[in-house]
Design a protein around this motif. Structure first.
Motif, short mmCIF file in Angstrom:
data_model
loop_
_atom_site.label_atom_id
_atom_site.label_comp_id
_atom_site.label_asym_id
_atom_site.label_seq_id
_atom_site.Cartn_x
_atom_site.Cartn_y
_atom_site.Cartn_z
N ALA A 70 6.93 -3.96 6.70
CA ALA A 70 8.70 -4.11 6.49
C ALA A 70 7.55 -1.88 5.05
O ALA A 70 6.64 -2.22 4.89
N VAL A 71 9.31 -1.48 4.93
CA VAL A 71 8.36 -0.63 4.86
C VAL A 71 9.74 -0.02 3.65
O VAL A 71 10.58 -0.09 3.62
N GLU A 72 9.18 0.08 2.31
CA GLU A 72 9.63 0.87 1.11
C GLU A 72 9.69 1.97 0.85
O GLU A 72 8.60 2.94 0.55
N VAL A 73 11.27 2.19 0.48
CA VAL A 73 10.88 4.38 0.49
C VAL A 73 11.92 4.36 -1.19
O VAL A 73 12.75 3.44 -1.38
N SER A 74 11.42 4.68 -1.71
CA SER A 74 11.90 4.86 -2.88
C SER A 74 11.41 6.39 -3.80
O SER A 74 11.16 7.52 -3.91
N SER A 75 12.97 6.48 -5.26
CA SER A 75 12.69 8.31 -5.65
C SER A 75 14.03 8.13 -6.38
O SER A 75 15.04 7.43 -6.82
N ARG A 76 13.46 7.90 -7.75
CA ARG A 76 14.18 8.55 -9.20
C ARG A 76 14.87 7.37 -9.36
O ARG A 76 16.19 7.27 -9.32
N GLY A 77 14.01 5.99 -9.16
CA GLY A 77 14.68 5.07 -9.82
C GLY A 77 15.63 3.91 -8.58
O GLY A 77 15.97 3.19 -8.86
N ALA A 78 15.53 5.05 -7.72
CA ALA A 78 16.56 4.29 -6.24
C ALA A 78 15.64 3.74 -5.05
O ALA A 78 14.18 4.43 -5.05
N ALA A 136 0.87 -1.12 0.49
CA ALA A 136 0.06 -0.35 0.10
C ALA A 136 0.63 1.31 -0.03
O ALA A 136 1.76 1.78 0.69
N ASP A 137 0.42 2.24 -1.12
CA ASP A 137 1.20 3.51 -0.95
C ASP A 137 0.52 4.04 0.08
O ASP A 137 -0.76 4.65 -0.35
N ILE A 138 1.25 4.59 0.62
CA ILE A 138 0.80 5.33 1.38
C ILE A 138 1.28 7.68 1.74
O ILE A 138 1.22 7.73 1.81
N ALA A 139 2.56 7.46 1.03
CA ALA A 139 2.96 8.42 0.31
C ALA A 139 3.74 8.52 -0.56
O ALA A 139 4.08 7.23 -0.68
N PRO A 140 3.77 9.85 -1.83
CA PRO A 140 4.75 9.91 -3.21
C PRO A 140 6.35 9.05 -2.17
O PRO A 140 6.98 9.78 -1.07
N GLY A 141 6.10 8.04 -2.94
CA GLY A 141 7.80 7.40 -2.25
C GLY A 141 7.66 6.61 -0.88
O GLY A 141 8.92 6.09 -0.78
N LEU A 142 6.12 6.08 -0.80
CA LEU A 142 6.62 5.63 0.34
C LEU A 142 5.58 4.24 0.65
O LEU A 142 4.22 4.52 0.57
N ARG A 143 5.86 3.31 0.76
CA ARG A 143 4.91 2.18 0.78
C ARG A 143 5.34 0.97 1.25
O ARG A 143 6.22 0.47 1.79
N LEU A 144 3.58 0.60 2.27
CA LEU A 144 3.80 -0.53 3.58
C LEU A 144 4.26 -2.33 2.45
O LEU A 144 3.12 -1.93 1.66
N VAL A 145 4.63 -2.94 2.76
CA VAL A 145 4.99 -3.86 2.03
C VAL A 145 4.58 -5.34 4.06
O VAL A 145 4.73 -5.15 4.53
N PRO A 146 3.59 -6.07 3.59
CA PRO A 146 2.98 -6.55 4.35
C PRO A 146 4.55 -7.97 3.98
O PRO A 146 5.03 -8.79 3.39
#
Length: 315
Positions: free
Chosen positions: A221-229, A201-211
């Motif tokens: 777990a918490v996924e952080v993403s920006s500009r392909g990283a 679930a995306d909860i903010a741009p670049g911030l995703r909750l992963v079951p």
């Protein structure tokens, strides 16, 4: 919980370790280094003989005697105009059955503020799960009561997680933890229960909750993403890098050990030989690294933190 040595307070609060993920910066907010007794209790299968099989675990992740090094820390970042904190550690002045967690007096809030995340400026607190060493700084003592540490933040947790504990028969130490660190947040109307489907679930741009279930039913777990990283903050789906080499090694406090193992194997397979930065909530420094395939398992290629740039939050 058979630990008798006091946790070691972490060091200089001004030197906030951080990693760059695209345009984002993820800060490690140190709370304590955990005592040597933690490893044999938490991961009893990680014996010195197991550690000796993997030279890469020393000196950072295990001591010369083959005892695991572990820590308690949070991660903070600014994303989408929000100041975000992932997990809140053990907390100060809490009554805990585990001696290493009981009645701590750390400078965690000073560290958090030095990194640019003063408590009254935090917007979102993500709780990977509801265990005592991940929710402790949800609250602090004030005038004889436990009050929210982050009064202007929303606290987010998986709906599955909260509903599981609502129906669980708790012992007194766990009831105490809920009384001092969870119920005050609920009573203040600050806790948000988030539905997290299998794809995340995306909860903010670049911030995703992963079951990542198993350690607890609603673990995230918490996924952080920006500009392909991309970076992934583990919570407790991985407690220590030795579990990369031995994914079957489980924690003594996993609710569903079989599911926890399946989650680790799936996650590591997904991350192997990619550029995703793995950030371990209990990994000691250097804390972060890339997952590398190693035979029929994996190892961690460390990525040291940057402590040269000044710590800062969002503008």
């Amino acid at each position: 919980m058979p630990m008798s040595t006091s946790a070691t307070q972490a060091t200089d609060p001004a030197a906030t370790p951080s990693w760059t993920v695209g345009d984002l910066t993820v800060h490690r907010i140190d709370e304590v280094r955990l005592p040597p007794e933690t490893g044999p209790w938490l991961l009893p299968g990680a014996t010195p003989d197991v550690i000796d099989q993997h030279d890469w675990l020393r000196p950072d992740f295990a001591d010369p005697a083959g005892v695991l090094r572990l820590a308690s820390q949070s991660f903070a970042l600014s994303v989408g105009g929000l100041r975000v904190l992932v997990d809140t550690g053990i907390g100060n002045g809490k009554t805990r059955a585990n001696p290493a967690w009981h009645d701590l007096r750390t400078d965690y809030l000073r560290r958090l503020t030095a990194a640019g995340f003063a408590p009254d400026r935090v917007d979102l607190v993500i709780l990977t799960h509801l265990h005592a060493d991940h929710v402790g700084w949800n609250t602090q003592a004030r005038e004889g009561a436990w009050v929210p540490t982050f009064p202007h933040a929303r606290y987010a947790v998986s709906r599955i997680e909260r509903e599981f504990w609502a129906g669980y028969t708790m012992d007194e130490p766990r009831r105490q933890m809920f009384r001092d660190s969870v119920h005050p947040i609920e009573d203040a109307g600050l806790l948000d229960l988030v539905d997290v489907p299998s794809q995340g679930a995306d909860i903010a741009p670049g911030l995703r909750l992963v079951p990542t279930p198993g350690h607890t039913p609603g673990h995230l777990a918490v996924e952080v993403s920006s500009r392909g990283a991309t970076a992934l903050i583990t919570g407790d789906c991985l407690h220590h890098p030795v579990q990369l080499a031995h994914p079957a090694l489980g924690s003594c406090v996993d609710i569903d050990p079989g599911q926890a193992q399946a989650t680790r194997r799936s996650l590591l397979s997904t991350l192997a030989d990619r550029e995703t930065l793995l950030l371990g909530t209990h990994f000691p420094p250097p804390t972060a690294g890339r997952v590398i395939a190693d035979g029929d398992a994996y190892r961690l290629a460390p990525v040291p933190a940057d402590t040269s740039a000044p710590a800062h939050g969002a503008p």
